[in-house]
Design an enzyme around this catalytic site. Structure first.
Site, PDB file in Angstrom:
ATOM      1  N   CYS A   1     -40.815   0.708  73.021  1.00  0.00           N
ATOM      2  CA  CYS A   1     -42.076   0.700  73.700  1.00  0.00           C
ATOM      3  C   CYS A   1     -41.872   1.657  75.014  1.00  0.00           C
ATOM      4  O   CYS A   1     -40.650   1.746  75.624  1.00  0.00           O
ATOM      5  CB  CYS A   1     -42.522  -0.495  74.144  1.00  0.00           C
ATOM      6  SG  CYS A   1     -43.829  -0.744  75.301  1.00  0.00           S
TER       7      CYS A   1
ATOM      8  N   CYS B   1     -40.794 -14.542  73.081  1.00  0.00           N
ATOM      9  CA  CYS B   1     -41.269 -13.315  73.921  1.00  0.00           C
ATOM     10  C   CYS B   1     -40.260 -12.666  74.355  1.00  0.00           C
ATOM     11  O   CYS B   1     -39.356 -13.075  75.179  1.00  0.00           O
ATOM     12  CB  CYS B   1     -42.457 -13.875  74.736  1.00  0.00           C
ATOM     13  SG  CYS B   1     -43.563 -14.941  74.231  1.00  0.00           S
TER      14      CYS B   1
ATOM     15  N   CYS C   1     -40.950  -2.280  80.889  1.00  0.00           N
ATOM     16  CA  CYS C   1     -41.042  -3.329  81.753  1.00  0.00           C
ATOM     17  C   CYS C   1     -39.360  -4.001  81.829  1.00  0.00           C
ATOM     18  O   CYS C   1     -39.010  -4.170  80.833  1.00  0.00           O
ATOM     19  CB  CYS C   1     -41.800  -4.358  81.283  1.00  0.00           C
ATOM     20  SG  CYS C   1     -43.508  -3.754  81.078  1.00  0.00           S
TER      21      CYS C   1
ATOM     22  N   CYS D   1     -46.971 -13.083  64.793  1.00  0.00           N
ATOM     23  CA  CYS D   1     -47.003 -12.077  65.822  1.00  0.00           C
ATOM     24  C   CYS D   1     -46.361 -10.867  65.456  1.00  0.00           C
ATOM     25  O   CYS D   1     -45.254 -10.636  64.958  1.00  0.00           O
ATOM     26  CB  CYS D   1     -45.741 -12.757  67.060  1.00  0.00           C
ATOM     27  SG  CYS D   1     -45.361 -11.741  68.514  1.00  0.00           S
TER      28      CYS D   1
ATOM     29  N   GLU E   1     -39.684  -6.153  64.319  1.00  0.00           N
ATOM     30  CA  GLU E   1     -39.577  -7.597  64.155  1.00  0.00           C
ATOM     31  C   GLU E   1     -40.945  -8.193  64.278  1.00  0.00           C
ATOM     32  O   GLU E   1     -41.889  -7.723  64.662  1.00  0.00           O
ATOM     33  CB  GLU E   1     -38.706  -8.268  65.026  1.00  0.00           C
ATOM     34  CG  GLU E   1     -37.245  -7.798  65.030  1.00  0.00           C
ATOM     35  CD  GLU E   1     -36.306  -8.444  66.023  1.00  0.00           C
ATOM     36  OE1 GLU E   1     -35.112  -8.510  65.457  1.00  0.00           O
ATOM     37  OE2 GLU E   1     -36.650  -8.452  67.055  1.00  0.00           O
TER      38      GLU E   1
ATOM     39  N   CYS F   1     -38.183  -6.808  79.603  1.00  0.00           N
ATOM     40  CA  CYS F   1     -38.381  -7.059  78.287  1.00  0.00           C
ATOM     41  C   CYS F   1     -37.472  -6.222  77.442  1.00  0.00           C
ATOM     42  O   CYS F   1     -37.119  -4.914  77.634  1.00  0.00           O
ATOM     43  CB  CYS F   1     -39.786  -6.360  78.026  1.00  0.00           C
ATOM     44  SG  CYS F   1     -40.403  -6.066  76.410  1.00  0.00           S
TER      45      CYS F   1
HETATM   46  N1  SAH Z   1     -46.665  -4.564  75.142  1.00  0.00           N
HETATM   47  C1  SAH Z   1     -47.652  -5.931  75.038  1.00  0.00           C
HETATM   48  C2  SAH Z   1     -47.407  -6.749  73.974  1.00  0.00           C
HETATM   49  C3  SAH Z   1     -46.201  -7.078  73.615  1.00  0.00           C
HETATM   50  S1  SAH Z   1     -45.245  -8.125  75.021  1.00  0.00           S
HETATM   51  C4  SAH Z   1     -47.514  -6.537  76.377  1.00  0.00           C
HETATM   52  O1  SAH Z   1     -46.677  -6.071  77.153  1.00  0.00           O
HETATM   53  O2  SAH Z   1     -48.636  -7.125  76.736  1.00  0.00           O
HETATM   54  C5  SAH Z   1     -45.823  -9.742  74.505  1.00  0.00           C
HETATM   55  C6  SAH Z   1     -45.684 -10.683  75.839  1.00  0.00           C
HETATM   56  O3  SAH Z   1     -44.217 -10.994  75.896  1.00  0.00           O
HETATM   57  C7  SAH Z   1     -46.065  -9.938  76.917  1.00  0.00           C
HETATM   58  O4  SAH Z   1     -46.913 -10.770  77.791  1.00  0.00           O
HETATM   59  C8  SAH Z   1     -44.854  -9.594  77.870  1.00  0.00           C
HETATM   60  O5  SAH Z   1     -44.806  -9.336  79.086  1.00  0.00           O
HETATM   61  C9  SAH Z   1     -44.060 -10.791  77.401  1.00  0.00           C
HETATM   62  N2  SAH Z   1     -42.456 -10.703  77.529  1.00  0.00           N
HETATM   63  C10 SAH Z   1     -42.031  -9.676  77.343  1.00  0.00           C
HETATM   64  N3  SAH Z   1     -40.551  -9.784  77.651  1.00  0.00           N
HETATM   65  C11 SAH Z   1     -40.368 -11.260  77.806  1.00  0.00           C
HETATM   66  C12 SAH Z   1     -39.124 -12.276  78.177  1.00  0.00           C
HETATM   67  N4  SAH Z   1     -37.999 -11.406  78.336  1.00  0.00           N
HETATM   68  N5  SAH Z   1     -39.332 -13.296  78.495  1.00  0.00           N
HETATM   69  C13 SAH Z   1     -40.635 -13.788  78.471  1.00  0.00           C
HETATM   70  N6  SAH Z   1     -41.690 -13.182  78.085  1.00  0.00           N
HETATM   71  C14 SAH Z   1     -41.502 -11.585  77.802  1.00  0.00           C
HETATM   72 FE1  SF4 Z   2     -43.643  -2.712  76.254  1.00  0.00          FE
HETATM   73 FE2  SF4 Z   2     -42.316  -5.019  76.515  1.00  0.00          FE
HETATM   74 FE3  SF4 Z   2     -43.714  -4.087  78.745  1.00  0.00          FE
HETATM   75 FE4  SF4 Z   2     -45.085  -5.292  76.380  1.00  0.00          FE
HETATM   76  S1  SF4 Z   2     -43.478  -6.247  77.906  1.00  0.00           S
HETATM   77  S2  SF4 Z   2     -45.418  -3.251  77.553  1.00  0.00           S
HETATM   78  S3  SF4 Z   2     -43.495  -4.443  74.796  1.00  0.00           S
HETATM   79  S4  SF4 Z   2     -41.912  -3.042  77.569  1.00  0.00           S
END
Ligand code: SAH
Ligand code: SF4
Length: 369
Positions: A111, A344, A115, A104, A91, A118
């Site tokens: 990934c 995000c 996390c 974005c 996306e 996410c």
């Molecule tokens: N993998 C990279 C970039 C993609 S995520 C990273 O983790 O930085 C982009 C941003 O969105 C990151 O700061 C991530 O922590 C945040 N993010 C991921 N899941 C989220 C959620 N459910 N709510 C708010 N922010 C989130």
């Molecule tokens: Fe991967 Fe999501 Fe963690 Fe970014 S926030 S490193 S996209 S699992």
């Protein structure tokens, strides 16, 4: 097999043209047609010699990504879902603001970092995107939006590598894509307007500072190793002390004189006053020198099955106030496009993991009507 020209930065395209017996200035012309004018059809590239156009027809192509769906949010945010083959989708989100247009971009299908807050992480890792697949998102969005708006000038002024995936775990494909974004013959974006967001792949942050120093955002999310090990499992490999040192080193090369720390606000997990104070201690090591940084607090965007909750607006404000009082510039991110699951951490939305009868993991894409 024809070569996909979206895979090349200008250096790569020049080398490829040289192999075809063409001079570098031809590569520059071709690069401009592709990225500045958005053309995919070689026959329309009128200032190229017919002999070169013939060679291009024979050996090259411009392969964009098939669009699965597009959603337009009430706030102007647009989310595209692209098919990258074998049941995988990625996306891309366009976020218009009065003074800028931000795209974005995704760097991987899924990934591997995992996390728990996410939805991309919850989906698991499928594969790295190629340079062509990364840059095709910008190529398509920029030229589609120009056409729709009937304008010739640039629509997208900023790029953030904050879509699906961990960009620094796809380093080899990322660097040429960044170079195309920055190239004056490509998109001509300034280094300050291209941001790589990382969960903290320390050795690659160090390399990025040398190979292609763009703005850096680091996803911090926790003030202690014990909590961060859980929220960002990559922390087990690259703990906070190393991460913070790498951030400080990056600043020597960075186009901006601060690092952005992203911090996803999770109710009762990482949002207490005490944790805000621990963060201050983290970015202000023993001798009192504050690491030049800004905090961007992101209210958690819930998705089904995360089991986590968003901090209340009052909690987020109180947390921000503690950081601000310590002299740290702190912003609270406005959520954009959440009515179309484009905010995000909501990307991955409609790709569903399932286990088929043979026990193999398979991905299905639900295509919107
Ligand atoms: N993998 C990279 C970039 C993609 S995520 C990273 O983790 O930085 C982009 C941003 O969105 C990151 O700061 C991530 O922590 C945040 N993010 C991921 N899941 C989220 C959620 N459910 N709510 C708010 N922010 C989130
Ligand atoms: Fe991967 Fe999501 Fe963690 Fe970014 S926030 S490193 S996209 S699992």
């Amino acid at each position: 097999m024809k070569t996909n020209l979206l895979d090349f930065d200008l250096t790569g395209l020049s080398a490829w043209c040289l192999d075809l017996g063409e001079k570098r200035f031809r590569a520059v012309q071709l690069f401009r047609w592709i990225h500045q004018r958005g053309l995919a059809d070689f026959s329309q590239m009128t200032d190229l010699a017919q002999s070169l156009r013939d060679k291009l027809q024979l050996h090259a192509q411009l392969t964009a990504l098939p669009v699965i769906s597009r959603h337009d949010s009430a706030d102007g945010t647009i989310k595209w879902m692209f098919d990258v083959g074998q049941g995988n989708a990625i996306e891309t989100v366009f976020i218009p603001e009065t003074d800028r247009g931000t795209l974005c971009i995704s760097s991987q299908a899924g990934c591997a970092v995992g996390c728990p807050f996410c939805s991309t992480g919850a989906q698991g890792f499928s594969r790295n995107l190629s340079t062509a697949e990364i840059i095709a998102q910008l190529w398509f969005a920029e030229h589609t939006l120009r056409q729709e708006r009937g304008v010739d000038e640039r629509v997208i002024s900023n790029v953030v590598m904050m879509g699906m995936g961990e960009p620094l775990q796809n380093y080899a494909a990322l660097i040429p894509a960044l170079k195309i974004m920055l190239d004056d013959h490509g998109y001509g974006l300034s280094r300050r307007r291209v941001t790589v967001s990382t969960s903290g792949v320390v050795p690659m942050m160090d390399r990025l500072s040398l190979d292609c120093p763009v703005a850096l955002a680091v996803s911090l999310h926790a003030p202690t190793d014990a909590l961060r090990d859980h929220l960002v499992p990559l922390n087990l490999k690259y703990p906070l002390a190393e991460l913070l040192q790498s951030c400080r080193d990056y600043l020597a090369h960075a186009p901006r004189d601060f690092i952005t720390f992203e911090y996803c606000m999770l109710d009762g997990v990482n949002d207490s006053d005490e944790q805000a104070r621990q963060l201050i201690a983290l970015v202000r090591p023993a001798l009192g020198e504050l690491t030049p940084c800004k905090f961007n607090l992101i209210p958690f965007n819930p998705f089904p099955a995360s089991g986590l909750l968003r901090s209340s607006p009052e909690r987020v404000k109180a947390f921000a106030a503690i950081l601000s009082e310590a002299g740290i510039v702190t912003t609270i991110r406005k959520t954009r496009g959440d009515d179309i699951a484009a905010a995000c951490g909501q990307l991955a939305g409609d790709i569903q993991d399932r286990t088929d009868v043979s026990g193999r993991r398979a991905k299905t894409i639900r295509i919107h009507a």
